[in-house]
Design a protein around this motif. Structure first.
Motif, PDB file in Angstrom:
ATOM      1  N   ARG A   1      -4.333   4.251  10.045  1.00 24.19           N
ATOM      2  CA  ARG A   1      -5.159   5.247   9.361  1.00 24.19           C
ATOM      3  C   ARG A   1      -4.756   5.286   7.893  1.00 24.19           C
ATOM      4  O   ARG A   1      -3.635   5.687   7.564  1.00 24.19           O
ATOM      5  CB  ARG A   1      -4.988   6.617  10.013  1.00 24.19           C
ATOM      6  N   ILE A   2      -5.660   4.859   7.033  1.00 24.63           N
ATOM      7  CA  ILE A   2      -5.401   4.808   5.595  1.00 24.63           C
ATOM      8  C   ILE A   2      -6.520   5.580   4.894  1.00 24.63           C
ATOM      9  O   ILE A   2      -7.704   5.298   5.086  1.00 24.63           O
ATOM     10  CB  ILE A   2      -5.365   3.358   5.085  1.00 24.63           C
ATOM     11  N   SER A   3      -6.137   6.572   4.091  1.00 25.93           N
ATOM     12  CA  SER A   3      -7.103   7.388   3.352  1.00 25.93           C
ATOM     13  C   SER A   3      -7.167   6.890   1.908  1.00 25.93           C
ATOM     14  O   SER A   3      -6.130   6.721   1.262  1.00 25.93           O
ATOM     15  CB  SER A   3      -6.701   8.857   3.392  1.00 25.93           C
ATOM     16  N   LEU A   4      -8.387   6.689   1.426  1.00 23.73           N
ATOM     17  CA  LEU A   4      -8.608   6.155   0.088  1.00 23.73           C
ATOM     18  C   LEU A   4      -9.468   7.108  -0.731  1.00 23.73           C
ATOM     19  O   LEU A   4     -10.130   7.999  -0.194  1.00 23.73           O
ATOM     20  CB  LEU A   4      -9.293   4.782   0.168  1.00 23.73           C
TER      21      LEU A   4
ATOM     22  N   LEU B   1       0.825  -1.205   0.000  1.00 26.58           N
ATOM     23  CA  LEU B   1       0.000   0.000   0.000  1.00 26.58           C
ATOM     24  C   LEU B   1       0.860   1.256   0.000  1.00 26.58           C
ATOM     25  O   LEU B   1       0.527   2.239  -0.674  1.00 26.58           O
ATOM     26  CB  LEU B   1      -0.927  -0.003   1.216  1.00 26.58           C
ATOM     27  N   ARG B   2       1.956   1.225   0.740  1.00 24.26           N
ATOM     28  CA  ARG B   2       2.844   2.386   0.733  1.00 24.26           C
ATOM     29  C   ARG B   2       3.433   2.609  -0.656  1.00 24.26           C
ATOM     30  O   ARG B   2       3.550   3.749  -1.120  1.00 24.26           O
ATOM     31  CB  ARG B   2       3.962   2.185   1.752  1.00 24.26           C
ATOM     32  N   ASP B   3       3.811   1.529  -1.305  1.00 26.49           N
ATOM     33  CA  ASP B   3       4.378   1.651  -2.652  1.00 26.49           C
ATOM     34  C   ASP B   3       3.341   2.185  -3.640  1.00 26.49           C
ATOM     35  O   ASP B   3       3.649   3.040  -4.485  1.00 26.49           O
ATOM     36  CB  ASP B   3       4.904   0.294  -3.122  1.00 26.49           C
ATOM     37  N   LYS B   4       2.113   1.701  -3.535  1.00 25.56           N
ATOM     38  CA  LYS B   4       1.077   2.127  -4.468  1.00 25.56           C
ATOM     39  C   LYS B   4       0.581   3.534  -4.168  1.00 25.56           C
ATOM     40  O   LYS B   4       0.045   4.207  -5.055  1.00 25.56           O
ATOM     41  CB  LYS B   4      -0.080   1.135  -4.450  1.00 25.56           C
ATOM     42  N   ALA B   5       0.746   3.980  -2.922  1.00 28.32           N
ATOM     43  CA  ALA B   5       0.394   5.369  -2.609  1.00 28.32           C
ATOM     44  C   ALA B   5       1.328   6.325  -3.341  1.00 28.32           C
ATOM     45  O   ALA B   5       0.921   7.424  -3.735  1.00 28.32           O
ATOM     46  CB  ALA B   5       0.462   5.605  -1.100  1.00 28.32           C
ATOM     47  N   LYS B   6       2.580   5.904  -3.544  1.00 23.74           N
ATOM     48  CA  LYS B   6       3.531   6.744  -4.267  1.00 23.74           C
ATOM     49  C   LYS B   6       3.289   6.696  -5.771  1.00 23.74           C
ATOM     50  O   LYS B   6       3.405   7.711  -6.460  1.00 23.74           O
ATOM     51  CB  LYS B   6       4.954   6.294  -3.951  1.00 23.74           C
ATOM     52  N   SER B   7       2.957   5.521  -6.280  1.00 29.17           N
ATOM     53  CA  SER B   7       2.789   5.370  -7.734  1.00 29.17           C
ATOM     54  C   SER B   7       1.398   5.743  -8.216  1.00 29.17           C
ATOM     55  O   SER B   7       1.208   6.006  -9.399  1.00 29.17           O
ATOM     56  CB  SER B   7       3.095   3.922  -8.131  1.00 29.17           C
TER      57      SER B   7
ATOM     58  N   VAL C   1      -9.837   1.505  -5.558  1.00 28.83           N
ATOM     59  CA  VAL C   1      -9.522   2.753  -4.872  1.00 28.83           C
ATOM     60  C   VAL C   1      -8.061   3.108  -5.105  1.00 28.83           C
ATOM     61  O   VAL C   1      -7.244   2.270  -5.486  1.00 28.83           O
ATOM     62  CB  VAL C   1      -9.802   2.640  -3.356  1.00 28.83           C
ATOM     63  N   VAL C   2      -7.769   4.365  -4.842  1.00 24.67           N
ATOM     64  CA  VAL C   2      -6.397   4.867  -4.869  1.00 24.67           C
ATOM     65  C   VAL C   2      -6.008   5.212  -3.440  1.00 24.67           C
ATOM     66  O   VAL C   2      -6.788   5.847  -2.711  1.00 24.67           O
ATOM     67  CB  VAL C   2      -6.271   6.106  -5.781  1.00 24.67           C
ATOM     68  N   VAL C   3      -4.811   4.789  -3.025  1.00 23.53           N
ATOM     69  CA  VAL C   3      -4.327   5.073  -1.674  1.00 23.53           C
ATOM     70  C   VAL C   3      -3.774   6.493  -1.650  1.00 23.53           C
ATOM     71  O   VAL C   3      -2.826   6.817  -2.366  1.00 23.53           O
ATOM     72  CB  VAL C   3      -3.246   4.069  -1.247  1.00 23.53           C
TER      73      VAL C   3
END
Length: 528
Positions: free
Chosen positions: A309-312, A239-245, A298-300
């Motif tokens: 806490r994760i915002s989508l 999820l951290r990686d996809k939040a950047k990409s 969804v997009v992270v």
């Protein structure tokens, strides 16, 4: 005639009875019970030597290791010592027999346990005072492990995951079938947080980790916590990686609230899609768009507090409607939209899906108010587009006719200062009256020029929508302002007067003379 001591019968005791005292005659088997000589120390020694010389055939039983008859200080065998030693040996034998367990007693007899010691002669019984050592006291060989239990043991050592099916539960946890073996998962080991209702796990096949094997495999303990922690760590990094990409992820809606929806992302992780991030289309509440169990993409946006806490966003995957708004909406174009919300200064109207424009209260039809029911949420309105700013995502609307082109372009060609004109009262303010000269072009008649006494009510003389005659006082095209006056008012000291005076001076002095040169020429002419 031999005086050798006869070997006792099998099972008979070799103890010397107190009744056969050394001074009393003993019967011999050879003489048919004739009287024998009294037994002395020398006689006993001689007969013992003959028995030993005769070999095992003649006296095997006489060599029993049970006791060794000792001689007293006087050289005679004392019956008291022999009787005491016999009683002690019998007690030891009985104690040894009592220590034998039932399982050991059922084992096949070892060498010597059936009365023999592996030699040709019999072994004296326990009653004869011999110490009995039973080989059955040794630990039995381990019971062979079943193939299923062997697989479970191997998984425990390798720390591998195993598949288990929940087949029941009790107050303390869950019964799980692993490789056909009944295992137990404590309630606290079913989830990272509080477990769900027990029925939610029944008949489900899940992954577990073997954490203990007890009682030779009769009790196997399993846990899901290590598995969930591993999954959580891996998914959190993804999820951290996809939040950047910006790459989308798949999820399932777990619950829906008034402020958004919670989406399960796997590994016990959940994220929130706030209502502002659900869709670009208009909706009243999130339940109109989301439902429990719905699969979503969804997009992270953010991952905070180690995944707590994760915002989508679902809206981020929709095309931006503002990208081509300048092509779809031009100044002066008519529009038809729906009022989506009301503010103190106007109403917001959805013109295109995801595109909202502001209808300011000053742009309502003349004589209408913002509190009118026609401008409540859900009402349809028609009007014109006044302004488009795609970079700032702003759209200005009007329910009054709007010029298709910029009305300020070429303003001096159509209007001049001091020109009489006629307009329509748009609205009343404390400082004056706004008068529309043409669509998109409005001038201000100051309160001091309205003819109303200071402190009087302007709305009694000037009603919105009414026609009024005015005079153009001044035009500031750069600041897009027009100042008005009433007809017959003398425009003293206006910019028009100053401009007329300057033009007149230019005509008198010629094009090459400035105002200073022209004044000098006039002085020169008057002096001559």
């Amino acid at each position: 005639m031999s005086n050798a001591v006869q070997p006792p019968a099998e099972g008979a005791s070799t103890e010397i009875d107190a009744e056969t005292a050394p001074n009393e005659p003993a019967a011999s088997a050879d003489d048919g019970g004739a009287q024998s000589e009294p037994m002395t120390t020398e006689t006993v020694a001689a007969e013992t030597a003959e028995t030993v010389a005769a070999g095992p055939e003649a006296g095997a039983e006489a060599e029993s290791p049970r006791t060794s008859e000792t001689l007293s200080d006087g050289g005679e065998v004392t019956s008291e010592n022999a009787e005491t030693d016999g009683e002690t040996d019998r007690e030891k034998a009985h104690a040894a027999e009592a220590e034998l367990s039932p399982r050991a007693s059922s084992s096949p007899p070892a060498d010597g346990a059936d009365g023999t010691d592996g030699t040709d002669g019999p072994v004296p019984s326990a009653d004869e005072g011999s110490t009995v050592v039973d080989s059955s006291d040794a630990a039995p060989p381990p019971k062979p492990m079943s193939p299923e239990l062997a697989r479970i043991s191997a998984a425990l050592e390798a720390k591998e995951r195993v598949a288990g099916k929940v087949i029941g539960w009790n107050k303390g946890g869950f019964h799980v079938a692993v490789f056909g073996v009944a295992a137990f998962c404590p309630k606290s080991q079913m989830e990272l947080a509080n477990p769900k209702k027990a029925a939610a796990y029944l008949d489900r096949e899940l992954e577990f980790r073997i954490i203990d094997i007890k009682d030779d495999g009769k009790r196997v303990v399993v846990s899901r916590v290590p598995v969930l922690r591993e999954d959580r760590s891996g998914i959190l990094q993804q999820l951290r990686d996809k939040a950047k990409s910006g790459e989308p992820v798949e999820g399932t809606v777990r619950s829906v609230t008034d402020f958004g929806g919670f989406v399960s992302l796997g590994g016990g992780l959940e994220g929130l899609v706030h209502r502002s991030q659900i869709t670009r289309h208009r909706f009243s509440e999130p339940r109109e768009v989301l439902s429990t169990g719905q699969s979503v993409r969804v997009v992270v946006l953010k991952v905070e507090k180690n995944g707590e806490r994760i915002s989508l966003s679902m809206k981020a995957l929709e095309p931006d409607p503002w990208q081509d708004v300048e092509e779809r909406a031009k100044i002066g174009d008519a529009f038809q939209g729906t009022v989506v919300r009301r503010a103190d200064f106007g109403v917001f109207v959805e013109v295109f899906p995801g595109v909202e424009g502001l209808l300011h209260e000053s742009q309502l039809p003349i004589g209408r108010k913002l509190s009118d029911d026609d401008y409540s949420e859900g009402k349809q309105v028609e009007g014109w587009i006044r302004e488009v700013d795609a970079q700032r995502n702003r759209l200005s609307l009007s329910l009054r006719e709007v010029a298709a082109t910029d009305p300020w372009k070429g303003i001096h060609d159509r209007y001049s200062e001091g020109q009489d004109a006629e307009g329509m009262v748009e609205q009343i303010a404390n400082f004056g009256v706004f008068v529309q000269l043409e669509p998109g072009l409005t001038g201000l008649l100051p309160a001091s020029a309205t003819g109303v006494a200071a402190g009087g009510r302007l709305d009694r003389m000037y009603r919105p929508g009414s026609s009024v005659k005015i005079v153009i006082d001044s035009i500031d095209a750069k600041r897009k302002r027009i100042s008005l006056a009433l007809p017959g008012a003398k425009l003293e000291g206006t910019k028009a007067d100053l401009r007329d005076y300057q033009n007149k001076l230019k005509e008198e002095s010629g094009p090459s003379l400035n105002a200073m040169a022209a004044a000098f020429e006039r002085l020169k002419g008057s002096s001559s």
